[in-house]
Design an enzyme around this catalytic site. Sequence first.
Site, mmCIF file in Angstrom:
data_model
loop_
_atom_site.group_PDB
_atom_site.id
_atom_site.type_symbol
_atom_site.label_atom_id
_atom_site.label_comp_id
_atom_site.label_asym_id
_atom_site.label_seq_id
_atom_site.Cartn_x
_atom_site.Cartn_y
_atom_site.Cartn_z
ATOM 1 N N LEU A 157 0.831 -1.203 0.000
ATOM 2 C CA LEU A 157 0.000 0.000 0.000
ATOM 3 C C LEU A 157 0.864 1.252 0.000
ATOM 4 O O LEU A 157 1.738 1.420 0.856
ATOM 5 C CB LEU A 157 -0.933 0.030 1.211
ATOM 6 C CG LEU A 157 -1.957 1.174 1.189
ATOM 7 C CD1 LEU A 157 -2.920 1.007 0.012
ATOM 8 C CD2 LEU A 157 -2.741 1.252 2.482
ATOM 9 N N TRP A 158 0.611 2.121 -0.983
ATOM 10 C CA TRP A 158 1.175 3.460 -0.998
ATOM 11 C C TRP A 158 0.323 4.306 -0.050
ATOM 12 O O TRP A 158 -0.800 4.690 -0.379
ATOM 13 C CB TRP A 158 1.102 4.046 -2.399
ATOM 14 C CG TRP A 158 2.138 3.650 -3.413
ATOM 15 C CD1 TRP A 158 2.990 4.505 -4.048
ATOM 16 C CD2 TRP A 158 2.420 2.353 -3.966
ATOM 17 N NE1 TRP A 158 3.784 3.814 -4.950
ATOM 18 C CE2 TRP A 158 3.463 2.494 -4.907
ATOM 19 C CE3 TRP A 158 1.899 1.067 -3.724
ATOM 20 C CZ2 TRP A 158 3.986 1.424 -5.623
ATOM 21 C CZ3 TRP A 158 2.425 -0.007 -4.435
ATOM 22 C CH2 TRP A 158 3.443 0.171 -5.367
ATOM 23 N N ILE A 177 4.273 -1.428 3.523
ATOM 24 C CA ILE A 177 3.805 -0.052 3.491
ATOM 25 C C ILE A 177 4.841 0.803 2.780
ATOM 26 O O ILE A 177 6.017 0.818 3.160
ATOM 27 C CB ILE A 177 3.583 0.498 4.919
ATOM 28 C CG1 ILE A 177 2.435 -0.243 5.608
ATOM 29 C CG2 ILE A 177 3.314 2.009 4.880
ATOM 30 C CD1 ILE A 177 1.067 -0.019 4.993
ATOM 31 N N LYS A 178 4.406 1.499 1.732
ATOM 32 C CA LYS A 178 5.263 2.487 1.081
ATOM 33 C C LYS A 178 4.863 3.865 1.589
ATOM 34 O O LYS A 178 3.698 4.260 1.494
ATOM 35 C CB LYS A 178 5.132 2.431 -0.439
ATOM 36 C CG LYS A 178 6.007 3.472 -1.136
ATOM 37 C CD LYS A 178 5.699 3.612 -2.615
ATOM 38 C CE LYS A 178 6.554 4.717 -3.226
ATOM 39 N NZ LYS A 178 6.171 5.042 -4.614
ATOM 40 N N GLN A 179 5.838 4.582 2.125
ATOM 41 C CA GLN A 179 5.559 5.895 2.696
ATOM 42 C C GLN A 179 6.682 6.859 2.327
ATOM 43 O O GLN A 179 7.848 6.469 2.209
ATOM 44 C CB GLN A 179 5.457 5.793 4.224
ATOM 45 C CG GLN A 179 5.100 7.083 4.934
ATOM 46 C CD GLN A 179 3.795 7.683 4.455
ATOM 47 O OE1 GLN A 179 3.786 8.539 3.557
ATOM 48 N NE2 GLN A 179 2.674 7.217 5.010
#
Length: 351
Positions: free
Chosen positions: A199-200, A237-239
Site C-alpha cells: 500500500l502506498w 507499506i510504502k511511505q
Amino acid sequence: MIDDIRKILGEEAKDLLTHECTTIAKDRIHAPGPDFIDRTFAPSDRNNRVLANLSRLYNHGRLGGTGYLSILPVDQGIEHSAGASFAPNPDYFDPENIVQLALEGGCNGVTSTLGVLGSVSRRYAHRIPFFVKLNHNELLSYPNRYDQRMFASVEQAWNMGAVGVGATIYFGSEESNRQIEEVSEAFHHAHELGLFTVLWCYLRNSAFKHEGTDYHTAADLTSQANHLGVTIEADLIKQKAPKTSAPGFKALEFGKTDDRVYETLSSEHPIDMTRYQVAGCYMGRIGLINSGGPSGENDTQQAVKTAVINKRAGGTGLISGRKAFQRPRREGIQLLHAIQDVYRCDEIGLA
C-alpha cells in the site's frame, strides 16, 4: 563498503551513522532479518501461497535473504504523464527496459502498471517478482483531479504470474473512504489468491499545507496513515520519508493525539521520525519501505541518505524509481547498487 557510504554522505555521515534512538528503543521493534517471514508473517492469517510469494520477493536480487528490499517502481507514465516521466531517457517508454533495469540493478522486484508488466510477462514474470499497481491518479482529465481509480483487477495480476499487487490510498482526501473500501476488498481477494499486498500510504489534502509547513510528510500524520494501511492487511507499506516532526494533528486542529507522541516517542532527528513511522506499522511487523523521491541534484547522496535513515530506524528498504530510470542505464544501476549496499553493510545497524 562503509567508507564509500561515509564518503557519499559527506558532512552528515557522523550524525546519521552514530545516532542512537532515545525515543522508541530498538529492542521494541520487529527488525528485518533473514528470518523475517517466519518470525512475523508465519504466525499471521496469511496463507501458505502468500508466504511463498513473499519469500520469492525477499529472496531475490542483491538483497536476497537479508530481510531487506530494493524495489523499482515505474507507474509514473500515468501518475505524471509518460512525457514528463520518460523524456529524460526515452528508452523507458519501452516496458522491457524497465524490467531489464530492475534485473540488472539487482532489485528484489519490480512494480508497474498492468500494461507495462503484462506486455512482457511471458518473458520475465518467472525471472523477477512482479507486482501490479492496481489503481492510479491519471492527470489527462481536465481540470485535474487527485483521485486514485482502479485500472486493473487482482485476477489480471494473478493471470500474468505476478506475485503481488499494490495500490494507493490518498488518506485525508474527500475520496479516501471509497478508496479504503476498494483497496481493502482488493487486498482481501489478493490474499485469497496467494498474492501479497503493498500500500502506498499517501496523504492528500490542500489543508495539510498550513502556515508555511507541509504536513503531508509530518511524522505523526504519516505514521497514522501507515497504521490505517496495516489495518487493511497491507504486507508492505510504502511511505514518503518524514520531513517534519511538527505536530500535524495540533497544527491542523483535527483528529486526536497525545503530547507523548512529540515529547517522548519522536524527535526532530530524521531517524527518530522514521522510527515513529515504523511504530505505525505494528512496530515493524509490517515492513516500511520509504520512497526515493523525485530525481534532481545529488540523487545518489539523497538516496543513500534515505536508505541509511530507513535502515537505522528499523525500516525494510527503499522503493526508488525516477532517480534510477531518468538517467542512462549504467548510472541507474549504479544508483540502485549504492542503495542496496547500505542494506548489505553490516556496520550500519539499528539506532
